[in-house]
Write a protein that holds these residues in place. Sequence first.
Motif, PDB file in Angstrom:
ATOM      1  N   ILE A 175      28.942  -1.422  36.368  1.00 58.18           N
ATOM      2  CA  ILE A 175      29.495  -2.281  35.317  1.00 58.18           C
ATOM      3  C   ILE A 175      29.555  -1.523  33.988  1.00 58.18           C
ATOM      4  N   GLU A 176      28.498  -0.781  33.708  1.00 59.31           N
ATOM      5  CA  GLU A 176      28.441   0.014  32.476  1.00 59.31           C
ATOM      6  C   GLU A 176      29.566   1.052  32.439  1.00 59.31           C
ATOM      7  N   VAL A 177      29.782   1.702  33.574  1.00 58.87           N
ATOM      8  CA  VAL A 177      30.838   2.720  33.672  1.00 58.87           C
ATOM      9  C   VAL A 177      32.217   2.086  33.512  1.00 58.87           C
ATOM     10  N   MET A 178      32.426   0.942  34.151  1.00 59.54           N
ATOM     11  CA  MET A 178      33.723   0.268  34.069  1.00 59.54           C
ATOM     12  C   MET A 178      34.017  -0.188  32.638  1.00 59.54           C
ATOM     13  N   GLU A 179      33.001  -0.660  31.953  1.00 54.77           N
ATOM     14  CA  GLU A 179      33.182  -1.073  30.556  1.00 54.77           C
ATOM     15  C   GLU A 179      33.542   0.125  29.680  1.00 54.77           C
ATOM     16  N   LYS A 180      32.890   1.245  29.954  1.00 53.80           N
ATOM     17  CA  LYS A 180      33.197   2.471  29.217  1.00 53.80           C
ATOM     18  C   LYS A 180      34.624   2.922  29.517  1.00 53.80           C
ATOM     19  N   GLY A 181      35.015   2.804  30.794  1.00 56.50           N
ATOM     20  CA  GLY A 181      36.360   3.183  31.198  1.00 56.50           C
ATOM     21  C   GLY A 181      37.427   2.358  30.499  1.00 56.50           C
ATOM     22  N   LEU A 182      37.163   1.073  30.330  1.00 58.57           N
ATOM     23  CA  LEU A 182      38.114   0.200  29.633  1.00 58.57           C
ATOM     24  C   LEU A 182      38.335   0.663  28.194  1.00 58.57           C
ATOM     25  N   LYS A 183      37.263   1.071  27.552  1.00 62.65           N
ATOM     26  CA  LYS A 183      37.364   1.537  26.170  1.00 62.65           C
ATOM     27  C   LYS A 183      38.115   2.866  26.095  1.00 62.65           C
ATOM     28  N   LYS A 184      37.791   3.771  27.014  1.00 61.93           N
ATOM     29  CA  LYS A 184      38.399   5.103  26.985  1.00 61.93           C
ATOM     30  C   LYS A 184      39.893   5.069  27.323  1.00 61.93           C
ATOM     31  N   THR A 185      40.268   4.177  28.244  1.00 61.59           N
ATOM     32  CA  THR A 185      41.673   4.108  28.654  1.00 61.59           C
ATOM     33  C   THR A 185      42.508   3.224  27.734  1.00 61.59           C
ATOM     34  N   GLY A 186      41.834   2.476  26.882  1.00 67.67           N
ATOM     35  CA  GLY A 186      42.566   1.582  25.992  1.00 67.67           C
ATOM     36  C   GLY A 186      42.958   0.279  26.659  1.00 67.67           C
ATOM     37  N   GLY A 187      42.287  -0.035  27.772  1.00 64.10           N
ATOM     38  CA  GLY A 187      42.569  -1.278  28.490  1.00 64.10           C
ATOM     39  C   GLY A 187      43.420  -1.033  29.723  1.00 64.10           C
ATOM     40  N   ASN A 188      43.049  -1.682  30.822  1.00 61.33           N
ATOM     41  CA  ASN A 188      43.777  -1.519  32.076  1.00 61.33           C
ATOM     42  C   ASN A 188      43.517  -2.742  32.949  1.00 61.33           C
ATOM     43  N   GLU A 189      44.575  -3.321  33.510  1.00 64.41           N
ATOM     44  CA  GLU A 189      44.445  -4.560  34.275  1.00 64.41           C
ATOM     45  C   GLU A 189      43.549  -4.399  35.501  1.00 64.41           C
ATOM     46  N   ALA A 190      43.761  -3.319  36.246  1.00 66.15           N
ATOM     47  CA  ALA A 190      42.973  -3.102  37.461  1.00 66.15           C
ATOM     48  C   ALA A 190      41.499  -2.887  37.125  1.00 66.15           C
ATOM     49  N   LEU A 191      41.253  -2.130  36.067  1.00 66.78           N
ATOM     50  CA  LEU A 191      39.875  -1.906  35.626  1.00 66.78           C
ATOM     51  C   LEU A 191      39.217  -3.222  35.224  1.00 66.78           C
TER      52      LEU A 191
END
Length: 241
Positions: A175-191
């Motif tokens: 969950i922590e990684v996915m939240e970080k990924g959302l921030k780094k990618t600028g938002g993503n529906e699949a994420l």
Amino acid sequence: MLNIVISLVVCLLVHTGLTLYAGVEQWIASIAAVASFMLLYFLLTRFVMKKIGALMEVAQRDIQAGRSEKAVKVLQGGFKYAKWQFYIKGQLNAQIGTILYLKRDFAEAFEYLQKGFVRHWVAMGMLGICYMKRNKSNKMIDTFDKATAANKKEPMLWNLYGFCLDKIGQKDKAIEVMEKGLKKTGGNEALQANLDALKTGKKMKMQAYGDLWYQFHLENQGTLIKQQTKAIQGRRNLVKR
């Protein structure tokens, strides 16, 4: 790397020749020497990269024709250029490892993937999975951390990292990684969808990525057969229409 060494040698020779034998002033000789270095380095780099590009094209045609073994041999022939240019060896190792992984030759693929280029995120993802299957969680995490640091904007990589963490029982870290990924990618529906699934105790859904997901061989054979059957039926329906 040889292209830098050769360019530096020529640079020094130009500077020495102009100052000692041609009587040219130091500043003019320095400019000429730097210019010669840059020009020669550019030409050598371009020459080597053209050779690598040609090999990649041949290998790609072999892969498309189902000649994976031949493609690997073609790419292995590119190692002779590794001493000329930075990162070539890593790129070739990553590409070869990916081909071997796709054909399920995981043991041999692992040997190449370990030496792959960190910016080749597919190869790094495959390497992380190899470590996971070998029960080397720390190595898996370290690999994915390096991969996501070098490929911050790739949503699939963050999804894959989260999936693997969840698979080894580290849901909170996933969950922590996915939240970080959302921030780094600028938002993503699949994420976002998979993050919500993890938070509500549901399984992540990766099938929407199609072949990009299936290439990692994390689905069981039954699921793959179902997907292939659906694809065939879909094509038949299109033909009927």
